[in-house]
Design a protein around this motif. Structure first.
Motif, PDB file in Angstrom:
ATOM      1  N   THR A 164       0.894  -1.161   0.012  1.00 29.23           N
ATOM      2  CA  THR A 164       0.019   0.013  -0.115  1.00 29.23           C
ATOM      3  C   THR A 164       0.741   1.186  -0.092  1.00 29.23           C
ATOM      4  N   ASP A 165       2.300   0.971   0.192  1.00 29.57           N
ATOM      5  CA  ASP A 165       3.105   2.258   0.060  1.00 29.57           C
ATOM      6  C   ASP A 165       2.793   2.865  -1.207  1.00 29.57           C
ATOM      7  N   PRO A 166       2.370   4.385  -1.270  1.00 31.36           N
ATOM      8  CA  PRO A 166       2.563   4.923  -2.610  1.00 31.36           C
ATOM      9  C   PRO A 166       3.804   5.351  -3.141  1.00 31.36           C
ATOM     10  N   ASP A 167       5.085   5.204  -2.651  1.00 34.89           N
ATOM     11  CA  ASP A 167       6.025   5.521  -2.896  1.00 34.89           C
ATOM     12  C   ASP A 167       6.899   4.599  -3.568  1.00 34.89           C
ATOM     13  N   LEU A 168       6.393   3.226  -3.750  1.00 37.00           N
ATOM     14  CA  LEU A 168       6.836   2.050  -4.396  1.00 37.00           C
ATOM     15  C   LEU A 168       7.667   2.199  -5.563  1.00 37.00           C
ATOM     16  N   ASP A 169       6.696   2.845  -6.476  1.00 37.09           N
ATOM     17  CA  ASP A 169       7.062   3.052  -7.787  1.00 37.09           C
ATOM     18  C   ASP A 169       8.386   3.870  -8.032  1.00 37.09           C
ATOM     19  N   ARG A 170       8.703   4.954  -7.022  1.00 39.22           N
ATOM     20  CA  ARG A 170       9.953   5.516  -6.751  1.00 39.22           C
ATOM     21  C   ARG A 170      11.139   4.846  -6.566  1.00 39.22           C
ATOM     22  N   LEU A 171      10.900   3.552  -6.134  1.00 35.70           N
ATOM     23  CA  LEU A 171      12.212   2.767  -5.744  1.00 35.70           C
ATOM     24  C   LEU A 171      12.803   1.937  -6.633  1.00 35.70           C
ATOM     25  N   VAL A 172      12.179   1.877  -8.167  1.00 37.75           N
ATOM     26  CA  VAL A 172      12.467   1.121  -9.137  1.00 37.75           C
ATOM     27  C   VAL A 172      12.354   2.001 -10.469  1.00 37.75           C
ATOM     28  N   ASP A 173      13.411   1.346 -11.288  1.00 42.18           N
ATOM     29  CA  ASP A 173      13.328   1.995 -12.541  1.00 42.18           C
ATOM     30  C   ASP A 173      12.491   1.455 -13.588  1.00 42.18           C
ATOM     31  N   PRO A 174      11.273   2.466 -13.927  1.00 43.95           N
ATOM     32  CA  PRO A 174      10.361   1.954 -14.881  1.00 43.95           C
ATOM     33  C   PRO A 174      10.744   1.418 -16.306  1.00 43.95           C
ATOM     34  N   GLU A 175      11.923   1.906 -16.691  1.00 39.25           N
ATOM     35  CA  GLU A 175      12.347   1.954 -17.910  1.00 39.25           C
ATOM     36  C   GLU A 175      13.486   0.590 -18.041  1.00 39.25           C
ATOM     37  N   ALA A 176      13.598   0.072 -16.749  1.00 39.43           N
ATOM     38  CA  ALA A 176      14.681  -1.365 -16.867  1.00 39.43           C
ATOM     39  C   ALA A 176      14.107  -2.509 -17.550  1.00 39.43           C
ATOM     40  N   THR A 177      15.101  -2.824 -18.117  1.00 40.05           N
ATOM     41  CA  THR A 177      14.885  -4.045 -19.277  1.00 40.05           C
ATOM     42  C   THR A 177      15.277  -5.440 -18.482  1.00 40.05           C
ATOM     43  N   GLU A 178      15.713  -5.581 -17.295  1.00 41.22           N
ATOM     44  CA  GLU A 178      15.906  -6.708 -16.649  1.00 41.22           C
ATOM     45  C   GLU A 178      15.280  -6.579 -15.108  1.00 41.22           C
ATOM     46  N   ARG A 179      14.734  -7.837 -14.629  1.00 42.46           N
ATOM     47  CA  ARG A 179      14.327  -7.624 -13.204  1.00 42.46           C
ATOM     48  C   ARG A 179      15.156  -7.139 -12.093  1.00 42.46           C
ATOM     49  N   SER A 180      14.637  -6.448 -11.689  1.00 35.25           N
ATOM     50  CA  SER A 180      15.327  -5.743 -10.554  1.00 35.25           C
ATOM     51  C   SER A 180      14.793  -5.825  -9.011  1.00 35.25           C
ATOM     52  N   TRP A 181      15.485  -5.728  -7.988  1.00 32.80           N
ATOM     53  CA  TRP A 181      14.577  -5.614  -6.675  1.00 32.80           C
ATOM     54  C   TRP A 181      15.514  -4.833  -5.556  1.00 32.80           C
ATOM     55  N   GLN A 182      14.801  -4.399  -4.643  1.00 29.31           N
ATOM     56  CA  GLN A 182      15.282  -3.570  -3.624  1.00 29.31           C
ATOM     57  C   GLN A 182      14.654  -4.010  -2.243  1.00 29.31           C
ATOM     58  N   ARG A 183      15.586  -4.179  -1.598  1.00 32.59           N
ATOM     59  CA  ARG A 183      15.257  -4.632   0.058  1.00 32.59           C
ATOM     60  C   ARG A 183      14.584  -3.439   0.722  1.00 32.59           C
ATOM     61  N   LEU A 184      13.290  -3.711   1.182  1.00 32.48           N
ATOM     62  CA  LEU A 184      12.742  -2.652   2.031  1.00 32.48           C
ATOM     63  C   LEU A 184      13.004  -2.928   3.474  1.00 32.48           C
ATOM     64  N   ASP A 185      13.125  -3.978   3.971  1.00 33.20           N
ATOM     65  CA  ASP A 185      13.162  -3.849   5.458  1.00 33.20           C
ATOM     66  C   ASP A 185      13.977  -5.553   5.575  1.00 33.20           C
ATOM     67  N   ALA A 186      14.684  -5.461   6.650  1.00 35.15           N
ATOM     68  CA  ALA A 186      15.425  -7.086   7.250  1.00 35.15           C
ATOM     69  C   ALA A 186      15.529  -6.967   8.398  1.00 35.15           C
ATOM     70  N   THR A 187      15.264  -8.060   9.224  1.00 37.30           N
ATOM     71  CA  THR A 187      15.871  -8.420  10.311  1.00 37.30           C
ATOM     72  C   THR A 187      16.284  -9.929  10.135  1.00 37.30           C
ATOM     73  N   ASP A 188      17.022 -10.375  11.290  1.00 36.10           N
ATOM     74  CA  ASP A 188      17.180 -11.832  11.091  1.00 36.10           C
ATOM     75  C   ASP A 188      15.901 -12.788  10.812  1.00 36.10           C
ATOM     76  N   HIS A 189      14.808 -12.231  11.210  1.00 40.67           N
ATOM     77  CA  HIS A 189      13.564 -13.162  11.269  1.00 40.67           C
ATOM     78  C   HIS A 189      12.615 -13.064  10.317  1.00 40.67           C
ATOM     79  N   LEU A 190      12.875 -11.661   9.595  1.00 41.32           N
ATOM     80  CA  LEU A 190      12.000 -11.229   8.637  1.00 41.32           C
ATOM     81  C   LEU A 190      12.549 -10.241   7.319  1.00 41.32           C
TER      82      LEU A 190
END
Length: 161
Positions: free
Chosen positions: A29-55
């Motif tokens: 539901t975060d309205p800013d997700l689109d800003r974290l990726v390149d909409p013109e990318a030609t390959e799959r890309s990923w961005q880690r949003l959050d991390a702990t040892d358990h999640l």
């Protein structure tokens, strides 16, 4: 904007599959997700949003035709939710592939050692949120040879991605 932290939550060390899917829905539901990726990318890309040892929570951008290849997530359970576009998942059970399509707002959960291939077979880019518990330690890679999945290697977190 989505905050990236590594603080964790004291006392919480395992999440149920339904909790993982609810977490994916919340982050989607975060309205800013689109800003974290390149909409013109030609390959799959990923961005880690959050991390702990358990999640661990990832945002993945899928250009048309992008796919993961066959893999599992070692000991981690997971969930993913299609935020935009549509994704196709092939999962492997026994000696058979099973197809599933996930349109915007649809998600699914899976257990440890779930072997699948996810792809954007649609006609526009897709975006998805993926949640794992415990955090990913790596992925086993597979190749489909002669109608069977054969393990080709293990990618370790922090080494290959």
């Amino acid at each position: 904007m989505t905050a990236i932290t590594t603080a964790g939550t004291p006392g919480v060390n395992r999440f149920t599959r339904s909790q993982l899917l609810r977490t994916a829905r919340l982050f989607a539901t975060d309205p800013d997700l689109d800003r974290l990726v390149d909409p013109e990318a030609t390959e799959r890309s990923w961005q880690r949003l959050d991390a702990t040892d358990h999640l661990e929570i990832w945002l993945i951008s899928w250009p048309v035709g992008a796919s993961t290849g066959w893999h599992d997530h070692l000991q981690s359970e997971g969930a993913f939710l299609t935020v935009k576009g549509e994704l196709a998942e092939q999962s492997w059970s026994g000696n058979t592939a099973h197809d599933r399509y996930l349109w915007e707002g649809e998600g699914r959960t899976f257990g440890p050692h779930h072997v699948h291939n996810v792809a954007n077979l649609g006609d526009r880019p897709a975006l998805s949120v993926h949640v794992y518990s415990p955090s990913l330690r790596g992925m086993t890679r597979y190749a489909l040879l002669d109608g069977r999945l054969k393990q080709t290697g293990i990618e370790r977190a922090g080494e290959q991605w």
